[in-house]
Scaffold this motif. Sequence first.
Motif, PDB file in Angstrom:
ATOM      1  N   ASN A   1       0.857  -1.179   0.000  1.00 26.31           N
ATOM      2  CA  ASN A   1       0.000   0.000   0.000  1.00 26.31           C
ATOM      3  C   ASN A   1       0.896   1.234   0.000  1.00 26.31           C
ATOM      4  N   ILE A   2       1.457   1.506  -1.168  1.00 28.30           N
ATOM      5  CA  ILE A   2       2.337   2.657  -1.357  1.00 28.30           C
ATOM      6  C   ILE A   2       1.964   3.321  -2.674  1.00 28.30           C
ATOM      7  N   LEU A   3       2.547   4.441  -2.967  1.00 31.34           N
ATOM      8  CA  LEU A   3       2.191   5.187  -4.172  1.00 31.34           C
ATOM      9  C   LEU A   3       2.697   4.508  -5.445  1.00 31.34           C
ATOM     10  N   ALA A   4       2.182   4.953  -6.574  1.00 30.93           N
ATOM     11  CA  ALA A   4       2.479   4.328  -7.870  1.00 30.93           C
ATOM     12  C   ALA A   4       3.972   4.324  -8.197  1.00 30.93           C
ATOM     13  N   LYS A   5       4.664   5.403  -7.989  1.00 32.79           N
ATOM     14  CA  LYS A   5       6.083   5.479  -8.360  1.00 32.79           C
ATOM     15  C   LYS A   5       6.913   4.424  -7.627  1.00 32.79           C
ATOM     16  N   PRO A   6       6.787   4.296  -6.296  1.00 31.53           N
ATOM     17  CA  PRO A   6       7.524   3.222  -5.632  1.00 31.53           C
ATOM     18  C   PRO A   6       7.083   1.833  -6.091  1.00 31.53           C
TER      19      PRO A   6
ATOM     20  N   ILE B   1       6.170   1.016  -9.061  1.00 29.92           N
ATOM     21  CA  ILE B   1       6.854   0.822 -10.345  1.00 29.92           C
ATOM     22  C   ILE B   1       8.333   0.521 -10.103  1.00 29.92           C
ATOM     23  N   ASP B   2       8.965   1.327  -9.256  1.00 33.13           N
ATOM     24  CA  ASP B   2      10.395   1.140  -8.970  1.00 33.13           C
ATOM     25  C   ASP B   2      10.695  -0.209  -8.329  1.00 33.13           C
ATOM     26  N   LEU B   3       9.762  -0.740  -7.554  1.00 37.92           N
ATOM     27  CA  LEU B   3       9.968  -1.988  -6.821  1.00 37.92           C
ATOM     28  C   LEU B   3       9.348  -3.205  -7.509  1.00 37.92           C
TER      29      LEU B   3
ATOM     30  N   ASP C   1      10.347  -5.444  -9.701  1.00 35.88           N
ATOM     31  CA  ASP C   1      11.148  -6.676  -9.689  1.00 35.88           C
ATOM     32  C   ASP C   1      11.244  -7.265  -8.280  1.00 35.88           C
ATOM     33  N   GLU C   2      11.449  -6.400  -7.295  1.00 35.18           N
ATOM     34  CA  GLU C   2      11.582  -6.869  -5.922  1.00 35.18           C
ATOM     35  C   GLU C   2      10.274  -7.461  -5.406  1.00 35.18           C
ATOM     36  N   LEU C   3       9.153  -6.778  -5.653  1.00 36.26           N
ATOM     37  CA  LEU C   3       7.864  -7.285  -5.177  1.00 36.26           C
ATOM     38  C   LEU C   3       7.492  -8.590  -5.875  1.00 36.26           C
ATOM     39  N   THR C   4       7.721  -8.662  -7.172  1.00 37.50           N
ATOM     40  CA  THR C   4       7.447  -9.893  -7.906  1.00 37.50           C
ATOM     41  C   THR C   4       8.331 -11.025  -7.390  1.00 37.50           C
ATOM     42  N   GLY C   5       9.576 -10.710  -7.062  1.00 37.59           N
ATOM     43  CA  GLY C   5      10.511 -11.704  -6.546  1.00 37.59           C
ATOM     44  C   GLY C   5      10.135 -12.262  -5.181  1.00 37.59           C
ATOM     45  N   LEU C   6       9.275 -11.571  -4.450  1.00 35.83           N
ATOM     46  CA  LEU C   6       8.832 -12.050  -3.143  1.00 35.83           C
ATOM     47  C   LEU C   6       7.708 -13.074  -3.240  1.00 35.83           C
ATOM     48  N   LEU C   7       7.129 -13.218  -4.428  1.00 31.75           N
ATOM     49  CA  LEU C   7       5.990 -14.114  -4.591  1.00 31.75           C
ATOM     50  C   LEU C   7       6.434 -15.559  -4.751  1.00 31.75           C
ATOM     51  N   GLY C   8       5.729 -16.441  -4.073  1.00 27.51           N
ATOM     52  CA  GLY C   8       5.933 -17.861  -4.283  1.00 27.51           C
ATOM     53  C   GLY C   8       5.396 -18.254  -5.651  1.00 27.51           C
ATOM     54  N   GLU C   9       5.521 -19.520  -5.984  1.00 26.32           N
ATOM     55  CA  GLU C   9       5.124 -20.005  -7.310  1.00 26.32           C
ATOM     56  C   GLU C   9       3.677 -19.655  -7.651  1.00 26.32           C
ATOM     57  N   THR C  10       2.797 -19.738  -6.684  1.00 24.09           N
ATOM     58  CA  THR C  10       1.395 -19.383  -6.911  1.00 24.09           C
ATOM     59  C   THR C  10       1.020 -18.134  -6.115  1.00 24.09           C
TER      60      THR C  10
ATOM     61  N   GLN D   1      -2.494   2.004 -15.417  1.00 18.62           N
ATOM     62  CA  GLN D   1      -1.821   1.393 -16.566  1.00 18.62           C
ATOM     63  C   GLN D   1      -0.305   1.448 -16.427  1.00 18.62           C
ATOM     64  N   SER D   2       0.215   2.554 -15.913  1.00 20.64           N
ATOM     65  CA  SER D   2       1.663   2.672 -15.717  1.00 20.64           C
ATOM     66  C   SER D   2       2.178   1.613 -14.754  1.00 20.64           C
ATOM     67  N   VAL D   3       1.400   1.336 -13.709  1.00 18.76           N
ATOM     68  CA  VAL D   3       1.804   0.323 -12.739  1.00 18.76           C
ATOM     69  C   VAL D   3       1.727  -1.068 -13.368  1.00 18.76           C
ATOM     70  N   THR D   4       0.587  -1.407 -13.956  1.00 12.65           N
ATOM     71  CA  THR D   4       0.419  -2.764 -14.500  1.00 12.65           C
ATOM     72  C   THR D   4       1.405  -3.061 -15.626  1.00 12.65           C
ATOM     73  N   ASP D   5       1.786  -2.048 -16.391  1.00 17.42           N
ATOM     74  CA  ASP D   5       2.748  -2.243 -17.481  1.00 17.42           C
ATOM     75  C   ASP D   5       4.123  -2.692 -16.982  1.00 17.42           C
ATOM     76  N   ASN D   6       4.421  -2.447 -15.709  1.00 18.71           N
ATOM     77  CA  ASN D   6       5.738  -2.769 -15.160  1.00 18.71           C
ATOM     78  C   ASN D   6       5.801  -4.117 -14.456  1.00 18.71           C
ATOM     79  N   TYR D   7       4.714  -4.868 -14.493  1.00 20.99           N
ATOM     80  CA  TYR D   7       4.660  -6.164 -13.820  1.00 20.99           C
ATOM     81  C   TYR D   7       4.389  -7.272 -14.822  1.00 20.99           C
ATOM     82  N   ALA D   8       5.180  -8.347 -14.757  1.00 23.80           N
ATOM     83  CA  ALA D   8       4.962  -9.523 -15.605  1.00 23.80           C
ATOM     84  C   ALA D   8       4.091 -10.504 -14.821  1.00 23.80           C
ATOM     85  N   LEU D   9       2.911 -10.033 -14.436  1.00 25.33           N
ATOM     86  CA  LEU D   9       1.965 -10.815 -13.654  1.00 25.33           C
ATOM     87  C   LEU D   9       0.631 -10.853 -14.370  1.00 25.33           C
ATOM     88  N   GLN D  10      -0.210 -11.768 -13.952  1.00 27.60           N
ATOM     89  CA  GLN D  10      -1.576 -11.852 -14.461  1.00 27.60           C
ATOM     90  C   GLN D  10      -2.463 -11.019 -13.529  1.00 27.60           C
TER      91      GLN D  10
END
Length: 86
Positions: free
Chosen positions: A23-28, A30-32, A34-43, A57-66
């Motif tokens: 629960n942080i602003l869009a810029k952080p 976006i910046d994080l 890779d780190e936030l995605t890396g904290l996720l388990g397989e599912t 859209q700016s936020v979702t464009d930076n995540y390789a998530l569903q």
Amino acid sequence: EMLRSLVGSEMCIRDRFDVVIANILAKPLIDLSDELTGLLGETGRLVMSGIMDSQEQSVTDNYALQFHQTKSLDGWVCLHASNRSA
């Protein structure tokens, strides 16, 4: 252990989690991306809020998530996403 809450730098966290909430602003967010995605388990699932409608859209464009769901209230959105394998 059913629930563990960690506060601080993501650099000190070495585990993977079923759910990560940010629960942080869009810029952080976006910046994080890779780190936030890396904290996720397989599912793992990621819930993000603190995002203005116009920044979604700016936020979702930076995540390789569903992305599954968006909730909007008073100009702010909450996003729910998971690893593509989930």
